[in-house]
Motif scaffolding. Sequence first.
Motif, short mmCIF file in Angstrom:
data_model
loop_
_atom_site.label_atom_id
_atom_site.label_comp_id
_atom_site.label_asym_id
_atom_site.label_seq_id
_atom_site.Cartn_x
_atom_site.Cartn_y
_atom_site.Cartn_z
N ALA A 1 1.10 -1.14 0.01
CA ALA A 1 -0.19 0.08 0.07
C ALA A 1 0.82 1.40 0.02
CB ALA A 1 -0.87 -0.21 1.21
N LEU A 2 0.48 2.20 -0.65
CA LEU A 2 1.16 3.36 -0.75
C LEU A 2 1.34 4.27 0.55
CD1 LEU A 2 2.83 5.45 -2.87
CD2 LEU A 2 0.52 6.25 -3.44
N ARG A 3 0.34 4.17 1.25
CA ARG A 3 0.21 4.99 2.58
C ARG A 3 1.27 4.13 3.45
NH1 ARG A 3 -3.30 8.21 4.42
NH2 ARG A 3 -5.07 7.73 2.97
N ALA A 4 1.28 2.93 3.43
CA ALA A 4 2.09 2.08 4.49
C ALA A 4 3.53 2.13 3.78
CB ALA A 4 1.76 0.70 4.27
N ALA A 5 3.90 2.33 2.68
CA ALA A 5 5.24 2.66 2.23
C ALA A 5 5.65 3.86 2.57
CB ALA A 5 5.22 2.55 0.66
N LEU A 6 4.79 4.85 2.60
CA LEU A 6 5.15 6.40 3.10
C LEU A 6 5.65 6.25 4.47
CD1 LEU A 6 5.37 9.25 2.54
CD2 LEU A 6 3.06 9.64 2.53
N ARG A 7 4.91 5.69 5.20
CA ARG A 7 5.05 5.80 6.65
C ARG A 7 6.41 5.15 7.05
NH1 ARG A 7 -0.53 4.12 7.49
NH2 ARG A 7 0.11 1.94 7.58
N GLN A 8 6.82 3.94 6.45
CA GLN A 8 8.13 3.48 6.57
C GLN A 8 9.41 4.16 6.24
OE1 GLN A 8 8.50 -1.09 5.94
NE2 GLN A 8 6.27 -0.97 5.30
N VAL A 9 8.94 4.88 4.74
CA VAL A 9 10.13 5.51 4.10
C VAL A 9 10.47 6.86 4.96
CG1 VAL A 9 10.79 7.00 2.22
CG2 VAL A 9 9.84 4.63 1.99
N ALA A 10 9.19 7.48 5.41
CA ALA A 10 9.40 8.51 6.29
C ALA A 10 10.03 8.43 7.44
CB ALA A 10 7.92 9.00 6.50
N ARG A 11 10.06 7.17 8.04
CA ARG A 11 10.69 6.82 9.48
C ARG A 11 12.05 6.69 8.97
NH1 ARG A 11 8.13 2.04 10.28
NH2 ARG A 11 6.22 3.38 11.06
N GLN A 12 12.35 6.08 7.78
CA GLN A 12 13.73 6.09 7.33
C GLN A 12 14.69 7.38 7.24
OE1 GLN A 12 15.80 3.09 7.32
NE2 GLN A 12 14.13 2.38 8.58
N TRP A 13 13.95 8.28 6.91
CA TRP A 13 14.50 9.86 6.81
C TRP A 13 14.52 10.48 7.93
CZ3 TRP A 13 10.41 10.81 2.41
CH2 TRP A 13 10.88 10.48 1.04
N GLN A 14 13.71 10.23 8.64
CA GLN A 14 13.58 10.79 10.11
C GLN A 14 14.95 10.11 10.92
OE1 GLN A 14 9.74 10.08 11.52
NE2 GLN A 14 8.92 12.14 10.69
N ASP B 1 3.20 0.37 -6.40
CA ASP B 1 3.62 0.02 -7.95
C ASP B 1 2.49 0.62 -8.75
OD1 ASP B 1 5.93 -1.05 -7.02
OD2 ASP B 1 5.29 -2.92 -7.37
N ASP B 2 1.59 1.42 -8.34
CA ASP B 2 0.62 1.96 -9.31
C ASP B 2 1.14 3.27 -9.67
OD1 ASP B 2 -1.41 0.11 -8.88
OD2 ASP B 2 -2.43 1.02 -7.60
N VAL B 3 2.28 3.75 -9.17
CA VAL B 3 2.80 4.82 -9.43
C VAL B 3 3.80 4.79 -10.48
CG1 VAL B 3 4.13 7.18 -8.67
CG2 VAL B 3 2.61 5.89 -7.13
N THR B 4 3.14 4.91 -11.96
CA THR B 4 4.00 4.71 -13.02
C THR B 4 4.65 6.04 -13.37
OG1 THR B 4 1.82 5.30 -14.33
CG2 THR B 4 2.27 3.13 -13.77
N ASP B 5 5.41 5.85 -14.70
CA ASP B 5 5.79 7.12 -15.11
C ASP B 5 4.83 8.30 -15.34
OD1 ASP B 5 8.21 5.70 -15.00
OD2 ASP B 5 8.69 6.01 -17.26
N THR B 6 3.62 7.83 -15.95
CA THR B 6 2.58 8.69 -16.44
C THR B 6 2.05 9.50 -15.25
OG1 THR B 6 2.21 7.39 -18.53
CG2 THR B 6 0.47 8.99 -17.47
N VAL B 7 1.91 8.61 -14.23
CA VAL B 7 1.18 9.11 -12.70
C VAL B 7 2.14 9.99 -12.20
CG1 VAL B 7 0.65 8.85 -10.43
CG2 VAL B 7 -0.29 7.17 -12.45
N ALA B 8 3.50 9.65 -12.11
CA ALA B 8 4.37 10.55 -11.56
C ALA B 8 4.77 11.87 -12.31
CB ALA B 8 5.99 9.97 -11.59
N GLN B 9 4.78 11.86 -13.66
CA GLN B 9 4.92 12.94 -14.40
C GLN B 9 3.79 13.86 -14.15
OE1 GLN B 9 7.60 13.82 -16.90
NE2 GLN B 9 6.68 15.62 -15.96
#
Length: 308
Positions: free
Chosen positions: A5-18, A54-62
């Motif tokens: 899940a994108l939300r769960a990935a964001l939580r884990q990544v944000a924790r790593q950044w902090q 993985d739903d965030v494709t090149d098109t979505v990101a752009q």
Amino acid sequence: MRRVALRAALRQVARQWQEKVARGALRPQTADSYITNTERLLRFALALGLDRLDDVTDTVAQAFIDAPGHDRHGRLITSPADSTRRVRRSSVDAFFAEARRLGLTTRRAPLLDLPPIPRSQPRPTGILTDTDIDQLRFYAERGMPQTRHAAVLALLLSGLHTGEIGLTGVTDLDLDHERVWAVGAARITARYCPLDDPWNREVLRLRAEYVQQQSGSDRPQTLTTNGTAPAHRLQSSICTTFGEVVRASGIAPEGRSATPRDVSSWLAAKIHAGTGQIAEVALRLGLASLDRAAKLAGYDWRPSGQED
């Protein structure tokens, strides 16, 4: 591999950044920018009905990078500036790089193969005139002392930098000796800056009296911020306030908006013209490098033909 899940990935990544910030491996400003922009990416993706990493494709990101936004006052910006687009892109790249390290995805970062967003040429400095400064003072006075605009400008004109202004308190003012204590910042030395301009002194006196009365406490208060946020956020707040004064005044040297550094450069040129000493510029502005002081004052003191 399960789809994360994108939300769960964001939580884990944000924790790593902090955690990287805590170790000194990442600047707080950078982590704050990454987290803010990936949270916006999350909202953008959810609005499209996409909730997996993985739903965030090149098109979505752009589409996210090019999406309209709002300024700090809520006004719509239909075409984001290249600088905004670069920040969004770097945040997406950093997000996917960290997600791969955490084993949340095996995909490369979107947009990896696209050309970089061009950077504009560095802005020239030292182009504000005395008339420009008077114009800034006139518009900064609106609403004073309730608003902080005049106090921010007065501190800039006294030699403080944006990283110092948000931390400057009522007790840092020494009006009897016509000076203000500058607390120092990264590559800036703590020092006293003279309040040798009557406008600066009066503006700061009125602001100090106002904030102390409003606090309802004997505890010393900061002049232009609440003083409790992280230093980088206080600095950002000061820059925003200065930008509001510039927009109200209509000043656009060289067809662009003035910056706090332009005020410092104007002051540096004034000091150099009055004293003939680059060392005086460095002392007033807390600069350890005479070369940096000379550049800020717009003075080339190298022999003709000397290379960098």
